[in-house]
Enzyme design. Structure first.
Site, PDB file in Angstrom:
ATOM      1  N   GLY A   1       0.800  -1.217   0.000  1.00  0.00           N
ATOM      2  CA  GLY A   1       0.000   0.000   0.000  1.00  0.00           C
ATOM      3  C   GLY A   1       0.834   1.270   0.000  1.00  0.00           C
ATOM      4  CB  SER A   2      -0.106   4.662   1.123  1.00  0.00           C
ATOM      5  OG  SER A   2      -1.306   4.733   0.369  1.00  0.00           O
ATOM      6  CB  VAL A   3       4.609   2.098   3.345  1.00  0.00           C
ATOM      7  CG1 VAL A   3       3.895   2.287   4.663  1.00  0.00           C
ATOM      8  CG2 VAL A   3       4.416   0.693   2.813  1.00  0.00           C
ATOM      9  CG  PHE A   4       5.634   0.545  -2.963  1.00  0.00           C
ATOM     10  CD1 PHE A   4       6.132  -0.625  -2.416  1.00  0.00           C
ATOM     11  CD2 PHE A   4       6.046   0.900  -4.237  1.00  0.00           C
ATOM     12  CE1 PHE A   4       7.018  -1.429  -3.131  1.00  0.00           C
ATOM     13  CE2 PHE A   4       6.918   0.102  -4.957  1.00  0.00           C
ATOM     14  CZ  PHE A   4       7.410  -1.060  -4.397  1.00  0.00           C
ATOM     15  CE  LYS A   5      -0.179   6.633  -2.131  1.00  0.00           C
ATOM     16  NZ  LYS A   5      -1.351   7.157  -1.398  1.00  0.00           N
TER      17      LYS A   5
END
Length: 582
Positions: A291-295
């Site tokens: 999820g958004s930690v990948f941003k």
């Protein structure tokens, strides 16, 4: 003299004048009978001796069994200790019970009495083994405690005996169970660090219970830090009614892992539990769409490639269409955002647009440069390999930008994230303590300026009111980080209410030393998280509690400003209420 006495006198018995018996004459056959008896006894014992010799030569008559011929070898192993020398695994002497079927008098009695000691005794199997009188050695139960061995001994059953063997003992119980791994019945390493001991350090083949006197294997983990992390994960699972949790604490410069925890946990002394699907190691043995930690990586790519700056404005007002799916923001602001705001508000649309600006090939090359697309291994074994899309086009580029469509092991992601905050240097995770004088090769992955910008964004995401990570703030520790809430895949698509909530943190952000990555699996909307499953309401405060506990253990104290009484904003982990600390 009576008639009876006179009759007796007719047997050639000599009498005196008074009629008393003086002596009975010797029989001529006496010496012969004595000789015959003596010879008979001698022949009897000679026959027994000959039979014993014959049986011994056949290998069947000796009541003591040759262990070297009938028993597999065991292995003496070095101790495993934490970075400070505290014991995690060691060899101990244990009793193993075996039977000699040829000496068992009553097999039914043996089976019935042993069943009273061992509730899980396989009676049918033991009966079959004891029925074969040609066998001289049958294992009954290995690795018994002294108390159980004494109980069996007191049964007084012929044909049973004990052998002392080496067994692995784990003083910490389940502490770091996935990492340590386990051994088999012969004390041979099968998984985790125990396997590393066999493959790299080496073990000694022994007979019986010969303890090895060797230098211990010193790991990078710290028992105190490991315990604190595990305690907070267990508390988080209760608070948010989650099915699982995992966390990593890593030195961002050396790659040394100070703690690696995965729940449900496993006990190295009972290896069968580690094979159950729910108990697999979530840190290194499984892959997930994060999820958004990948941003964090997507925006680092855009900054490093000079495609944008933190102040660059991106129009995120329009939703994106990708392969029949719509990419949208959870809480759209309905206005253009700067790249910094894309990070702070966790905009899916903004991350997808930045990735598309780079293009599929350039984005993929960056992720490979960050060590995310190729298999990786540690001393505890290979990390679960990344799960990549078969085709990497525009749609895949957009979804991967915000952490869907690619699944990686949390440990591998943590290593890439450590490079983002440590000045851009390559990080290789390790579970073995590195000598103080060992130099780590400096291999740049991103520019130092990019790393500095990312540290600033991560710090703002926690320190500022609009940041999704504000509940991870710990007074005096300058925490920075990024939230991630990823829907878990299911039959026919993603399950909206089944998520992995995560928080990637580093501290202190002015010069990061440690990374903390917390994951909570399938949390429920509880009172502690205001009825939501968002990472900002569960994973972020959990990471904050972890940092608050492990910071002092790692030698990092709150900054002087906080210690001197300067006000700082923090959040109650359970209620979510903001309050001022001093």
């Amino acid at each position: 003299m009576t008639e009876l006495e006179r009759g007796a006198g007719n047997r050639n018995v000599e009498h005196d004048a008074a009629g008393e018996v003086v002596a009975e004459p010797r029989s001529a056959n006496g010496p012969l009978r004595t000789l015959i008896a003596t010879v008979g006894v001698a022949l009897f014992f000679m026959a027994i001796g000959a039979q014993l010799v014959r049986l011994a030569l056949m290998g069947l008559g000796d009541s003591s069994i040759s262990m070297s011929e009938t028993v597999a070898q065991s292995f003496a192993r070095p101790d495993i200790v934490d970075r400070n020398g505290r014991l995690l695994a060691t060899d101990v002497e244990a009793y193993s019970l075996f039977a000699d079927p040829a000496r068992v008098i009553d097999r039914d009695e043996v089976i019935e009495k042993l069943a009273l000691v061992f509730n899980d005794l396989d009676r049918a199997s033991l009966r079959k083994d004891l029925s074969d009188r040609t066998r001289r050695f049958v294992w009954v139960r290995r690795g018994l405690s002294p108390r159980v061995a004494q109980t069996v001994h007191d049964l007084g059953l012929p044909g049973l005996d004990f052998r002392r063997e080496l067994r692995r003992a784990y003083p910490g119980g389940k502490l770091a169970g996935h990492l340590i791994g386990y051994v088999n019945i012969d004390n041979k390493g099968v998984s985790g660090i125990e396997r590393y001991v066999d493959d790299v350090v080496g073990v000694e083949s022994v007979q019986g219970a010969t303890l090895a006197e060797r230098a211990p294997v010193r790991l990078s983990i710290d028992i105190g830090v490991q315990h604190a992390v595990e305690a907070e994960l267990q508390e988080a699972m209760k608070l948010y009614e989650a099915k699982g949790a995992a966390a990593i604490v890593m030195d961002v410069n050396s790659g040394e892992v100070l703690a690696s925890a995965s729940f449900p946990g496993v006990d190295p002394a009972f290896p069968n539990t580690s094979q159950e699907p729910a108990n697999l190691d979530k840190v290194a043995g499984s892959t997930f769409e994060l999820g958004s930690v990948f941003k964090t990586l997507t925006i680092a790519m855009a900054l490093d490639a000079a495609l944008a700056t933190p102040e660059t404005i991106v129009d995120v007002r329009k939703e994106l269409s990708a392969g029949g799916f719509t990419i949208k923001d959870l809480h759209p602001l309905r206005r253009p955002l700067t790249v910094a705001e894309i990070f702070l508000h966790s905009s899916n649309v903004g991350a997808a647009m930045l990735a598309m600006q780079a293009g599929p090939q350039r984005f993929r090359d960056f992720l490979r440069q960050m060590q995310l697309l190729d298999p990786m291994r540690t001393e505890a074994g290979p990390i679960a390999p990344p799960q990549l899309p078969q085709r990497w086009g525009d749609i895949e580029t957009m979804t991967i930008a915000y952490g869907h469509g690619i699944a990686v092991a949390p440990l591998q992601f943590a290593a890439a994230a450590a490079s983002v905050v440590n000045g851009g240097r390559k990080v290789t995770p390790t579970f073995v303590k590195r000598p103080a004088d060992s130099g780590v090769a400096v291999i740049p992955l991103i520019d130092t300026a990019t790393s500095a910008k990312m540290r600033d964004l991560m710090r703002r995401n926690v320190a500022e009111r609009v940041g999704t990570g504000k509940r991870a703030e710990v007074a005096g520790y300058q925490v920075g980080g990024k939230t991630g809430t990823a829907e878990m895949p299911g039959v026919g698509g993603y399950r909206e209410k089944s998520v992995i909530s995560s928080f990637l943190a580093a501290f202190p952000m002015d010069s990061p030393r440690y990374l903390v990555f917390v994951m909570i699996f399938e949390p429920q909307g509880t009172k502690a998280s205001s009825g939501e499953v968002l990472a900002s309401l569960n994973a972020a405060p959990t990471a904050g509690r972890v940092i608050g506990r492990v910071g002092p253990l790692l030698g990092i104290l709150p900054t002087q400003a906080a210690a001197a009484g300067a006000p700082s904003v923090a959040f109650d982990a359970r209620s979510g209420a903001k309050y001022e600390t001093r």
